[in-house]
Design a protein around this motif. Sequence first.
Motif, PDB file in Angstrom:
ATOM      1  N   ASN A 225       6.573  -3.102  17.032  1.00  0.00           N
ATOM      2  CA  ASN A 225       5.896  -4.236  17.309  1.00  0.00           C
ATOM      3  C   ASN A 225       4.979  -4.718  16.350  1.00  0.00           C
ATOM      4  N   VAL A 226       5.327  -4.582  15.039  1.00  0.00           N
ATOM      5  CA  VAL A 226       4.634  -5.132  13.733  1.00  0.00           C
ATOM      6  C   VAL A 226       4.452  -6.846  14.062  1.00  0.00           C
ATOM      7  N   ARG A 227       3.322  -7.330  13.927  1.00  0.00           N
ATOM      8  CA  ARG A 227       3.417  -8.635  13.865  1.00  0.00           C
ATOM      9  C   ARG A 227       3.131  -9.453  12.673  1.00  0.00           C
TER      10      ARG A 227
ATOM     11  N   ARG B 201      11.590 -13.649  11.079  1.00  0.00           N
ATOM     12  CA  ARG B 201      11.097 -14.784  11.985  1.00  0.00           C
ATOM     13  C   ARG B 201      11.695 -14.750  13.272  1.00  0.00           C
ATOM     14  N   LYS B 202      12.934 -14.419  13.253  1.00  0.00           N
ATOM     15  CA  LYS B 202      13.824 -14.138  14.599  1.00  0.00           C
ATOM     16  C   LYS B 202      12.961 -13.431  15.689  1.00  0.00           C
ATOM     17  N   LEU B 203      12.127 -12.400  14.741  1.00  0.00           N
ATOM     18  CA  LEU B 203      11.281 -11.504  15.778  1.00  0.00           C
ATOM     19  C   LEU B 203       9.838 -11.965  16.091  1.00  0.00           C
ATOM     20  N   GLU B 204       9.795 -13.351  15.710  1.00  0.00           N
ATOM     21  CA  GLU B 204       8.555 -13.924  15.697  1.00  0.00           C
ATOM     22  C   GLU B 204       7.419 -13.015  15.080  1.00  0.00           C
TER      23      GLU B 204
ATOM     24  N   LEU C  56      14.174 -22.932  -2.696  1.00  0.00           N
ATOM     25  CA  LEU C  56      13.553 -21.921  -2.277  1.00  0.00           C
ATOM     26  C   LEU C  56      12.206 -22.334  -1.457  1.00  0.00           C
ATOM     27  N   ALA C  57      11.536 -23.344  -2.009  1.00  0.00           N
ATOM     28  CA  ALA C  57      10.376 -24.263  -1.450  1.00  0.00           C
ATOM     29  C   ALA C  57      10.789 -24.603   0.216  1.00  0.00           C
ATOM     30  N   GLU C  58      11.913 -25.469   0.312  1.00  0.00           N
ATOM     31  CA  GLU C  58      12.194 -25.698   1.483  1.00  0.00           C
ATOM     32  C   GLU C  58      12.513 -24.758   2.393  1.00  0.00           C
ATOM     33  N   PHE C  59      13.132 -23.489   1.874  1.00  0.00           N
ATOM     34  CA  PHE C  59      13.471 -22.518   2.721  1.00  0.00           C
ATOM     35  C   PHE C  59      12.334 -21.928   3.537  1.00  0.00           C
ATOM     36  N   LEU C  60      11.330 -21.667   2.539  1.00  0.00           N
ATOM     37  CA  LEU C  60       9.961 -21.172   3.035  1.00  0.00           C
ATOM     38  C   LEU C  60       9.383 -22.077   4.221  1.00  0.00           C
ATOM     39  N   ALA C  61       9.557 -23.430   4.006  1.00  0.00           N
ATOM     40  CA  ALA C  61       8.841 -24.377   4.799  1.00  0.00           C
ATOM     41  C   ALA C  61       9.492 -24.327   6.187  1.00  0.00           C
ATOM     42  N   GLU C  62      11.024 -24.317   5.998  1.00  0.00           N
ATOM     43  CA  GLU C  62      11.726 -24.356   7.372  1.00  0.00           C
ATOM     44  C   GLU C  62      11.538 -23.228   8.042  1.00  0.00           C
ATOM     45  N   ASN C  63      11.284 -21.862   7.557  1.00  0.00           N
ATOM     46  CA  ASN C  63      11.097 -20.621   8.427  1.00  0.00           C
ATOM     47  C   ASN C  63       9.436 -20.464   8.286  1.00  0.00           C
ATOM     48  N   ARG C  64       8.639 -21.591   8.017  1.00  0.00           N
ATOM     49  CA  ARG C  64       7.181 -21.449   8.394  1.00  0.00           C
ATOM     50  C   ARG C  64       6.548 -20.311   7.772  1.00  0.00           C
ATOM     51  N   VAL C  65       6.927 -19.842   6.575  1.00  0.00           N
ATOM     52  CA  VAL C  65       6.403 -18.798   5.739  1.00  0.00           C
ATOM     53  C   VAL C  65       4.903 -19.017   5.227  1.00  0.00           C
ATOM     54  N   GLU C  66       4.270 -18.156   5.418  1.00  0.00           N
ATOM     55  CA  GLU C  66       2.621 -18.369   4.924  1.00  0.00           C
ATOM     56  C   GLU C  66       2.930 -17.798   3.345  1.00  0.00           C
ATOM     57  N   ILE C  67       2.247 -18.699   2.423  1.00  0.00           N
ATOM     58  CA  ILE C  67       2.450 -18.588   1.164  1.00  0.00           C
ATOM     59  C   ILE C  67       0.921 -18.200   0.690  1.00  0.00           C
TER      60      ILE C  67
END
Length: 325
Positions: free
Chosen positions: A67-69, A92-95, A115-126
């Motif tokens: 359960n690592v967040r 990201r599926k694991l929230e 790549l930038a669009e992928f990161l944004a779509e998956n709401r990745v913190e950069i």
Amino acid sequence: MHETLSFLKPSDFPAITRNALEIVQVNLGYRCNLSCTHCHVNAGPKRKESMEKETVDRVLEFIRKENVRILDLTGGAPEMNPYFKYLVAEARKLEVTVIDRCNLVILEEPGYEDLAEFLAENRVEITASLPCYLEDNVDRQRGKGTFSSSLAALKKLNDLGYGQAGSGLMLNLVFNPQGASLPPDQQGLELAYKNYLFDHYGIVFNRLFALANLPVQRFGSLLISKGLFNDYMRLLKDSHRPENLNGVMCRNTLSIDWQGYVYDCDFNQMLQLPLGSGGGEKIHLNRLNARSLPGSRIAVADHCYGCTAGQGSSCGGALGVAKAP
């Protein structure tokens, strides 16, 4: 290079133990499109080490089971791992909150246009490396032309919402000193970065992390070649602040290398210091009992003074309990 062997000898760094596991930091490999002088990984375009899919799946199973967040991805350039997008999407599926430690220039490289669009779509913190806001300093530290590429990447990220108020897309920058010195006060430096980048380029971001350079791998070799290694180690020790021990990243973070072996931190990984103390064998992720981590001893050596010197230094920047002298 004999001076680096001091890391493997008994150290007077204070003994510290682990708290509950909150963050898993995964090094996806040492291949990188850059060869920065401050790099503690000795990453570069010619490195071949890269995490395989089987190990990626073990990482995913571990964070699900425990359960690592927060999943913190680093390298090299982590995006150059062929399973980077797969790992991000599945996490990201694991929230799980995913952090990408990005060198920015990779976003402008051929083959990474989406790549930038992928990161944004998956709401990745950069968390993006920009060791200075002045072109000459950045190009000197990271290579000619990297500053202009970094600016183009930042503008692309801003256009996607990164760093913009209310977007929820976090864009943090990382400062590293040019040489054998401690970073300046993080709060003041962040203000200088924000003012300069906005006034000159219209660029915005959320936070600045001021990180000390640790004398490991490429940066350690640079210090030795200039005869500065011992002086820098003395600076780190003399600047040690015991109150910073409470906030060092190894207390709540587990580091995993590209082969799946676990360490107390990314720096210990580079020095091949096994998880815990006592100099035992390396532990693989598939043999790790995470329930035994809280209260267990952390492997320390003289390089650990780099995290407790002055205002302190962690993957999340200054520890906020003291200002650099």
